[in-house]
Design an enzyme around this catalytic site. Structure first.
Site, PDB file in Angstrom:
ATOM      1  N   ASP A 183       0.930  -1.013   0.082  1.00  0.00           N
ATOM      2  CA  ASP A 183      -0.034  -0.166  -0.067  1.00  0.00           C
ATOM      3  C   ASP A 183       0.808   1.170  -0.081  1.00  0.00           C
ATOM      4  O   ASP A 183       2.028   1.215   0.323  1.00  0.00           O
ATOM      5  CB  ASP A 183      -1.181   0.104   1.483  1.00  0.00           C
ATOM      6  CG  ASP A 183      -1.920   1.398   1.129  1.00  0.00           C
ATOM      7  OD1 ASP A 183      -2.228   1.589   0.068  1.00  0.00           O
ATOM      8  OD2 ASP A 183      -2.360   1.712   2.356  1.00  0.00           O
ATOM      9  N   SER A 184       0.051   2.367  -0.406  1.00  0.00           N
ATOM     10  CA  SER A 184       1.216   3.858  -0.315  1.00  0.00           C
ATOM     11  C   SER A 184       1.326   4.030   1.020  1.00  0.00           C
ATOM     12  O   SER A 184       2.266   4.850   1.301  1.00  0.00           O
ATOM     13  CB  SER A 184       0.366   4.951  -1.034  1.00  0.00           C
ATOM     14  OG  SER A 184      -1.059   4.810  -0.319  1.00  0.00           O
TER      15      SER A 184
ATOM     16  N   CYS B 110     -11.271   3.028  -0.401  1.00  0.00           N
ATOM     17  CA  CYS B 110     -10.073   3.150   0.039  1.00  0.00           C
ATOM     18  C   CYS B 110      -9.752   2.196   1.177  1.00  0.00           C
ATOM     19  O   CYS B 110     -10.421   2.089   2.122  1.00  0.00           O
ATOM     20  CB  CYS B 110      -9.744   4.630   0.508  1.00  0.00           C
ATOM     21  SG  CYS B 110      -7.814   4.904   0.974  1.00  0.00           S
ATOM     22  N   THR B 111      -8.531   1.500   1.172  1.00  0.00           N
ATOM     23  CA  THR B 111      -8.275   0.471   2.194  1.00  0.00           C
ATOM     24  C   THR B 111      -7.943   1.371   3.680  1.00  0.00           C
ATOM     25  O   THR B 111      -7.966   0.538   4.488  1.00  0.00           O
ATOM     26  CB  THR B 111      -7.277  -0.224   1.841  1.00  0.00           C
ATOM     27  OG1 THR B 111      -5.871   0.532   1.592  1.00  0.00           O
ATOM     28  CG2 THR B 111      -7.331  -1.134   0.720  1.00  0.00           C
ATOM     29  N   HIS B 112      -7.805   2.642   3.475  1.00  0.00           N
ATOM     30  CA  HIS B 112      -7.401   3.321   4.778  1.00  0.00           C
ATOM     31  C   HIS B 112      -8.826   3.252   5.758  1.00  0.00           C
ATOM     32  O   HIS B 112      -9.041   3.389   6.795  1.00  0.00           O
ATOM     33  CB  HIS B 112      -7.147   4.701   4.696  1.00  0.00           C
ATOM     34  CG  HIS B 112      -5.626   4.815   4.341  1.00  0.00           C
ATOM     35  ND1 HIS B 112      -5.029   4.545   3.101  1.00  0.00           N
ATOM     36  CD2 HIS B 112      -4.562   5.049   4.969  1.00  0.00           C
ATOM     37  CE1 HIS B 112      -3.444   4.770   3.178  1.00  0.00           C
ATOM     38  NE2 HIS B 112      -3.317   5.107   4.230  1.00  0.00           N
TER      39      HIS B 112
ATOM     40  N   CYS C 295      -4.384  -1.152  -2.131  1.00  0.00           N
ATOM     41  CA  CYS C 295      -4.414   0.156  -2.344  1.00  0.00           C
ATOM     42  C   CYS C 295      -5.613   0.501  -3.509  1.00  0.00           C
ATOM     43  O   CYS C 295      -4.894   0.044  -4.719  1.00  0.00           O
ATOM     44  CB  CYS C 295      -3.310   0.984  -2.725  1.00  0.00           C
ATOM     45  SG  CYS C 295      -3.253   2.466  -2.973  1.00  0.00           S
ATOM     46  N   ASN C 296      -6.365   0.883  -3.469  1.00  0.00           N
ATOM     47  CA  ASN C 296      -7.454   1.209  -4.591  1.00  0.00           C
ATOM     48  C   ASN C 296      -6.931   2.190  -5.618  1.00  0.00           C
ATOM     49  O   ASN C 296      -7.027   1.755  -6.713  1.00  0.00           O
ATOM     50  CB  ASN C 296      -8.672   2.060  -3.923  1.00  0.00           C
ATOM     51  CG  ASN C 296      -9.347   0.825  -3.127  1.00  0.00           C
ATOM     52  OD1 ASN C 296      -9.212   0.936  -1.751  1.00  0.00           O
ATOM     53  ND2 ASN C 296     -10.392   0.330  -3.597  1.00  0.00           N
ATOM     54  N   THR C 297      -5.922   3.159  -5.176  1.00  0.00           N
ATOM     55  CA  THR C 297      -5.636   3.861  -6.094  1.00  0.00           C
ATOM     56  C   THR C 297      -4.516   3.197  -7.167  1.00  0.00           C
ATOM     57  O   THR C 297      -4.351   3.358  -8.278  1.00  0.00           O
ATOM     58  CB  THR C 297      -4.842   5.228  -5.555  1.00  0.00           C
ATOM     59  OG1 THR C 297      -5.843   5.838  -4.806  1.00  0.00           O
ATOM     60  CG2 THR C 297      -4.177   6.168  -6.691  1.00  0.00           C
TER      61      THR C 297
ATOM     62  N   TYR D  26      -1.152   8.492  -2.356  1.00  0.00           N
ATOM     63  CA  TYR D  26      -1.187   8.149  -3.797  1.00  0.00           C
ATOM     64  C   TYR D  26      -2.442   8.814  -4.335  1.00  0.00           C
ATOM     65  O   TYR D  26      -2.335   9.152  -5.509  1.00  0.00           O
ATOM     66  CB  TYR D  26      -1.227   6.536  -4.202  1.00  0.00           C
ATOM     67  CG  TYR D  26       0.286   6.030  -4.343  1.00  0.00           C
ATOM     68  CD1 TYR D  26       1.226   6.601  -3.726  1.00  0.00           C
ATOM     69  CD2 TYR D  26       0.169   4.808  -4.730  1.00  0.00           C
ATOM     70  CE1 TYR D  26       2.402   5.831  -3.717  1.00  0.00           C
ATOM     71  CE2 TYR D  26       1.461   4.199  -4.772  1.00  0.00           C
ATOM     72  CZ  TYR D  26       2.559   4.612  -4.189  1.00  0.00           C
ATOM     73  OH  TYR D  26       3.707   3.860  -3.941  1.00  0.00           O
ATOM     74  N   GLY D  27      -3.477   9.219  -3.544  1.00  0.00           N
ATOM     75  CA  GLY D  27      -4.731   9.575  -4.151  1.00  0.00           C
ATOM     76  C   GLY D  27      -4.700  10.665  -4.925  1.00  0.00           C
ATOM     77  O   GLY D  27      -5.931  10.919  -5.665  1.00  0.00           O
TER      78      GLY D  27
END
Length: 272
Positions: A13-14, A186-188, A76-78, A45-46
């Site tokens: 992930d970022s 978003c994974t956050h 990471c979705n982005t 990264y978004g």
């Protein structure tokens, strides 16, 4: 035959959001070894240029392969939206990406109005546009770019006045439009689930795809004969490109696990 000396699964992930996915993988696959890489030096990264996200994700995944990873989860979705197709064309291991759970949300919604909270880059990605188009007519989607949420979560703020104020700005238009379901895109954002529920009660059903990602990983491991033998003792590793101490602290705060972490350099970063 399952491998009794398993290589790790790389989880990328970022920043720290991928820990929400790692949590689901660990719950489903307790014997697999995991290598978590947080590219915190260049997070989030978004709002980065698409070309940077694509090149940097490939660079990070090549580093994970050099560490011996047998499969990769792009948590990471982005990064998934901009780079997963390139990764699958380029790298020789199974690659599992993440995407906002629009389809299960549309199926779950009674009002057929679904809120989507995601990063600006995810909402702009071609992959998201295709996913949205594939569900045309099934539900109305109210999409909000969660600007500012990721940096606050990275700092450990998942319930303070700043994050609540931002969430109120993003959730209010969804509720006013009649949404009864919210996609955490978003994974956050799963780390905000308790705060969101405290704010909106049962007005929104939350959809998080972490468990689905873990199940897809499990299927791919079996399909490619990469699954570890039952009873194997996992050897996890946590690394960050910026601040290992912070990664260790946040793993303790968010996942309630005590772990060692290390800082690594993956340079030079792409110039865009």
């Amino acid at each position: 035959m399952p491998n009794v000396n398993p290589a790790p699964i790389g989880v990328f992930d970022s920043g720290l959001g991928g820990l929400s996915v790692l949590r689901e993988i660990r719950a489903l696959l307790p014997h697999e070894s995991l290598l978590y890489l947080a590219d915190s030096k260049y997070a989030p990264y978004g709002e980065k240029p698409e070309a940077f996200v694509q090149a940097r994700t490939l660079q990070a995944c090549e580093w994970l392969l050099a560490q011996g990873c047998k499969a990769l989860v792009i948590a990471c979705n982005t990064a998934t939206g901009h780079a997963v197709e390139l990764l699958r064309q380029t790298l020789p291991v199974p690659i599992i990406g993440v995407e906002p759970g629009l389809k299960p949300a549309a199926a779950a919604s009674q009002s057929k109005v679904v809120g989507v909270l995601a990063t600006a880059n995810t909402l702009k990605s071609g992959k998201f546009a295709r996913l949205l188009a594939s569900l045309d007519g099934e539900s109305r989607f109210i999409c909000e770019a969660g600007l500012g949420l990721v940096p606050l979560i990275e700092q450990g703020d998942i319930d303070g006045p700043d994050i609540r104020g931002r969430l109120d700005n993003y959730l209010t238009p969804m509720l006013e439009a009649g949404a009864d379901t919210l996609v955490l895109g978003c994974t956050h954002y799963p780390f905000l689930s308790d705060t969101i529920r405290d704010m909106v009660g049962n007005q929104l059903t939350l959809v998080d795809t972490g468990s689905a990602i873990a199940r897809q990983l499990a299927r791919k491991l079996v399909e490619h004969d990469l699954a570890v033998a039952p009873g194997a003792v996992p050897q996890d590793r946590f690394v960050s490109t910026k601040d290992a101490a912070h990664l260790r602290q946040m793993a303790a705060a968010l996942l309630h696990i005590e772990t060692q972490a290390e800082t690594v350099a993956i340079e030079p970063a792409p110039a865009f």
